[in-house]
Each structure stands twice: as C-alpha cells, then as structure tokens.
Design an enzyme around this catalytic site. Structure first.
Site, short mmCIF file in Angstrom:
data_model
loop_
_atom_site.label_atom_id
_atom_site.label_comp_id
_atom_site.label_asym_id
_atom_site.label_seq_id
_atom_site.Cartn_x
_atom_site.Cartn_y
_atom_site.Cartn_z
N LYS A 180 0.99 -1.02 -0.01
CA LYS A 180 0.00 -0.04 0.03
C LYS A 180 1.03 1.11 0.04
CE LYS A 180 -1.77 3.22 2.00
NZ LYS A 180 -1.89 4.40 1.60
N GLU A 255 9.97 2.20 10.75
CA GLU A 255 10.81 3.19 10.73
C GLU A 255 9.96 4.56 10.63
OE1 GLU A 255 13.21 6.07 8.27
OE2 GLU A 255 12.59 4.43 6.91
N GLU A 387 9.44 17.15 14.64
CA GLU A 387 9.97 16.96 13.12
C GLU A 387 9.37 17.75 12.20
OE1 GLU A 387 10.66 12.84 10.51
OE2 GLU A 387 8.64 13.13 11.67
#
Length: 484
Positions: A180, A255, A387
C-alpha cells in the site's frame, strides 16, 4: 518520458489489473505545478481483502515460497536488471510524482532501488539454519521459514526506495506481499508491479493496492490474513500501527520519524562540514526521516559557520525538478508546505533569527519553500524538538562534548545522527554515546543495502537493510530428531 504516468492507474491483485470494487478513484498531483496528472483506483476494504487473499493463495501454493533461495534470487536479480534498463523512465516518473529533482531520482532513487533488489537477491540463499549441540540423543537443528503474507505500507518521500527496502527482503525470504503506497505518490509502485510480473514473479506474490491510509491502509493493517506489517511513516501513525498489530500479535518493523542532530566540533574541517550540513537538511527538500535538521556547533566556530551558511544556502539551486541543475524541488504536497510555514512562523514568534530563507518561492504554482536557516532558538522550542520535515535547519551552539551529546539526545527521536571532527578518538567516543540507529562521521546520508538502518526511542524498531532485515521476514523452526 512515456505516457504511462498519465494513464489512469488500477489496482494490481493476483497478477491482474482491476478497478476498485466501488469504482472510486483519486487524483495524483504534480507538486511542481499543483496540477492533476492522472488518477488511480482508490481501494476499499473489499479490494484489500481480495489482495490479501491472492497473496495468501500464492504463498500457500508454494510457487514462490517453495522455490530455493537461489531460484528466488535469480528472479530478484532480474528485477534489479529491469530497473536499470528502465532507469530513465522510472526516474522521470518518480520526479513527476514526488517533485524531487530528476538528477536526484536517477542518481539516488533508481540506483538504490536496483541495488536493494540485487543485494537481497544475493542474500536470498543465505537463510541457513544451524545444527545445535545438545546433550539429547537427538539430531537438533533450526531452519528459517517465511512468515507468510507481508503488508508493506510506505510513505510519500521515497516511494521507490522504501518499497524496495521492504519488498526486497520479504520476497528473498519467500513471503508474498501486499503493498500500500502513500496516496500522494503511488505511481512508481504501479510501475514496479509491471516489472515484477515481467521478471517472472508469480501472480499473487506481489499485489499493489492504492488508496488512502484511513481506508485501504487501515483495512490492510487489521486484516487477519496478514502475518507481518512493515511500515514507514510518522511516529503518531506508527503508534497506531503497533497497537493494532499488537492486538493480533503480528510482528512489525517500523521506521518512524526523525529529528537528527548534526554535531560540528571545533576541530572539524569546516569546508567539508558545510557541504555535509547543507546536504543533510536540503536533501529531498528536507523530506527525509534521516535528514539532519538540527545543527549543533562548537561555540568557538558558531559565528563563522553561521556566516558561511548565510552565504552558501541561498545559492543552492531551487526550481523545476525536471531541470538537471535543480538540487531542491517542491514539497511533495501543499499540506506539507503549510506545515513548514507554520513552524517558521512559530520560530519568528519565539524571537528566532532567520539567517536565510523563511518564505515560499513563487514558481509555476508549485509547492516550493526556500531552504531556511534559523538561529537563536531555545532547545525546548517546538521548532527544535519536533520533526518539521522540510528544508529547515535550526542552529544551536554548545560549549563542550558533554553538552553536545546531551543536546543531540534531547529529543524523543533516534533515527540518525552525525559528527564532524578530525579527532578519530572523539568520533568513536561520541558515536557510542549518541542515541541513534545510524551515526555518520564527516558526511551525511551514506547508505548501502548492506548497512542496516532503523530507529530507537520514538523513531521505531526493527531494521531495514542488511542481513538483519532478511531475518525480520523469517520465523525460526526447531527440529529435534530422536536417535534412539
């Protein structure tokens, strides 16, 4: 460039191209111009179920899992060869889809993707078991087997590479896959489905379902027919993935986000360091989990390095990703551009000094933002701690090695880190103390499929690349044969 990227994309399930069960489609936008280039099928739960069932059937019939590792390796070598043969076309497609510079797509994305499949092709026959010495009167040994059906869920920033880092080891180990891709950047996944089929991967072994995360991604994550989830994405979504997978006791490789510190000591080669620093935060327009958006500089060279950055960063070529001279292209989507703007606005509100950049670049209606350097922020600022995922660099001074390490480790993330120094002892000493899955010394983003990467803390767990990745797609079976 061929017309493939402008053809309406369909789902690839069981070796067949098909529309979504409900006929739904979604637009794919060229981020360099903000215009629609094509549409792709938008998978729903019924489509995901069909893909998982196709993958399960392909796994259980042994057409792939029953092959020897050497035989699977031959097919994966062919995949790598086909990527190289179609390199220009794939690079153009990835550039169109993501907005990254065409030169970068060819030199980094396509090259690394081919290397990934080649590496795991070579590793496919290394899944050896082990004979165990026991006091039992028995022959005792272990063997490694594929897990079954793998759900590979990949992000928008490196569609080709991050798909290869999951599909490569999954296939090498004998698994089947339902991929996906990110809803913003699905085109290279559909292109690769054609190459897998052309290379001789049996029908149903690799399936591609395009669609949104909340619908297609969630259905895939929750499907009881999936045996492992390999996910790259944000930490927030990663927590949800881990929670759902945990309910079904499925193994997960994740990750997740990163906010890496890049430390420049007073003894660093500043000319070399500046090049690595700029690469670390503008690479892929800053949309890089292992980028280096936090620069920590020894106070004695802090003013000098800021001055060099103020002169050098505005000269980095920003523009049309189709221009071979472009180094920084647009953000991949308008929502990512707005996020960067919000963080820079917050920095201004907190009294930060904008050394350079700090604004959009008006170009062809695309989602461009000038590479930005920000100084004079406190370490507890959200702009430093969170981030940003764009071409923004924050710069902070430090007084000694202990402070540098403390600042580097002060965020919740731990995906990557970097050190600039000419002192070899210091390089090893600091690398040992940094809380990160990978540490680069005197450069940035040195990656090879033989070297594993992954996170600690909020940056996830498990490893991509290396034999460690292959092991993560297998299960160990013990066999004990009585000799009585």
């Amino acid at each position: 460039m061929t017309t493939f990227e402008r053809e309406p994309g369909r789902l690839f399930i069981g070796g067949q191209w098909r529309e979504a069960a409900d006929g739904a489609r979604t637009e794919v936008v060229d981020p360099s111009r903000g215009t629609v280039v094509t549409t792709v099928a938008e998978a729903g739960p019924a489509d995901v179920d069909a893909a998982v069932r196709a993958a399960r059937e392909a796994h259980d019939d042994g057409a792939w899992s029953g092959l020897s590792g050497r035989e699977r390796g031959r097919v994966l070598h062919r995949v790598a060869q086909l990527i190289r043969e179609n390199a220009d076309e794939i690079a153009a497609l990835e550039s169109l889809d993501v907005g990254k510079p065409i030169t970068l797509c060819g030199a980094v994305d396509v090259t690394n993707a081919a290397n990934d499949y080649e590496y795991f092709a070579n590793l496919a026959q290394s899944q050896d078991g082990a004979l165990r010495d026991t006091p039992m009167n028995a022959l005792a040994y272990t063997k490694r087997e594929p897990l079954g059906v793998v759900a590979a869920i990949t992000p928008f920033n490196f569609p080709l590479i991050l798909a290869g880092s999951k599909i490569g080891p999954a296939l090498a180990a004998g698994n089947t896959v339902v991929h996906k891709p990110a809803d913003e950047t699905p085109l290279s996944a559909l292109y690769m489905a054609r190459l897998f089929q052309q290379a001789g991967v049996p029908d149903g072994v690799v399936n591609v379902v395009t669609g949104t995360g909340p619908v297609a991604g969630e259905a895939l994550l929750r499907h009881r027919g999936v045996d492992k989830v390999a996910f790259t994405g944000s930490t927030a979504i990663g927590r949800h993935v881990a929670s759902v997978a945990g309910e079904a006791l499925k193994p997960v490789t994740m990750e997740l986000g990163g906010n890496a510190a890049h430390i420049v000591f007073e003894d660093a080669d500043l000319e070399k360091a500046v090049g690595a620093v700029i690469k670390g935060f503008v690479f892929n327009t800053g949309q890089f989990c292992m980028g280096g958006p936090r620069l920590l500089v020894a106070r004695s060279v802090y003013p000098t390095l800021l001055g060099i950055l103020a002169e050098a960063v505005p000269g980095v070529p920003v523009g049309d990703p189709r221009d071979p001279a472009t180094v920084v292209g647009p953000m991949a989507a308008e929502k990512h551009l707005r996020k960067v703007e919000e963080y820079v606005a917050l920095a201004r509100k907190e009294g930060a000094r904008i050394v350079c950049g700090g604004e959009r670049l008006d170009l062809d209606g695309g989602y461009y933002y000038k590479p930005t350097v920000i100084a004079d922020l406190s370490n507890d600022s959200r702009v430093v701690q969170e981030e940003i995922f764009g071409p923004v660099l924050t710069v902070q001074p430090f007084d000694d090695e202990d402070e540098a390490v403390a600042l580097a480790n002060s965020t919740p993330y731990g995906l990557a880190s970097g050190v600039q120094t000419t002192n070899l002892a210091r390089a090893h000493r600091v690398a040992d103390r940094l809380q990160a899955g990978i540490v680069w010394v005197n450069d940035w983003a040195m990656l090879d499929p033989a070297m594993p990467f992954g996170g600690v803390k909020d940056s996830g767990y498990g490893r991509e690349y290396g034999p460690e990745a292959l092991a993560g797609y297998t299960k160990v079976k013990s066999v004990v044969v009585s000799l009585d």
